[in-house]
Design a protein around this motif. Sequence first.
Motif, mmCIF file in Angstrom:
data_model
loop_
_atom_site.group_PDB
_atom_site.id
_atom_site.type_symbol
_atom_site.label_atom_id
_atom_site.label_comp_id
_atom_site.label_asym_id
_atom_site.label_seq_id
_atom_site.Cartn_x
_atom_site.Cartn_y
_atom_site.Cartn_z
ATOM 1 N N ASN A 4 0.850 -1.198 0.000
ATOM 2 C CA ASN A 4 0.000 0.000 0.000
ATOM 3 C C ASN A 4 0.887 1.250 0.000
ATOM 4 N N GLU A 5 0.277 2.397 -0.115
ATOM 5 C CA GLU A 5 1.025 3.650 -0.241
ATOM 6 C C GLU A 5 1.937 3.902 0.961
ATOM 7 N N THR A 6 1.483 3.570 2.157
ATOM 8 C CA THR A 6 2.309 3.745 3.366
ATOM 9 C C THR A 6 3.536 2.845 3.300
ATOM 10 N N GLU A 7 3.340 1.619 2.875
ATOM 11 C CA GLU A 7 4.469 0.678 2.785
ATOM 12 C C GLU A 7 5.474 1.116 1.725
ATOM 13 N N LYS A 61 6.430 3.948 1.098
ATOM 14 C CA LYS A 61 7.234 5.060 1.610
ATOM 15 C C LYS A 61 8.337 4.601 2.564
ATOM 16 N N ARG A 62 8.337 3.332 2.893
ATOM 17 C CA ARG A 62 9.348 2.825 3.828
ATOM 18 C C ARG A 62 10.721 2.824 3.168
#
Length: 181
Positions: free
Chosen positions: A134-137, A139-140
């Motif tokens: 997902n978008e949050t992942e 960004k990691r």
Amino acid sequence: MTYEELQQLRYPIGTFKAPEHITSEVLNEWIETLERFPLRLEALVKFLNKEQLDTTYRPGGWTIRQVVHHVSDSHHHSYIRFKWALTEDKPIIKPYNEALWAELHDTKTAPIVMSLEHLKAVHYKLVYLLKGLNETEWKRRFIHPESNSEVPLKLNVGIYAWHCNHHYAHIENALKQNGWI
């Protein structure tokens, strides 16, 4: 051989240059490259004989066999780096000495089928993982200790898509130069 000619053999597709903004279209293209690479590589090298596999792709470079084993080792590391970045907060990854790994007995002599099969499995797992982020992942990041830089996962996909094409070109060029394709 001139320096420029040697550099062309070392970087037949040029060095990796990331776009300023990694769009979903670019990301999907990179993931598609990762998805197709194992079968493309296998089709290129599976009929090579021992002499051909033990031919270097450039003066002072690795043999085709070493390149195949290197790609498998390198992409295995990349898969683990993705997993670390997804499960730890900006982990410091462990680098490895690619040149020394390339000189190990298995890399210099083992049948390439083992690395081709390993590469298929690693890419199958990696692509499945990437398609589910997902978008949050996305960004990691992880930290590469050699450059002390943070590497975003989106960028790492591009690096490894480039890496696929980079080494494919090494082998393809060697085959063409020797009149094998």
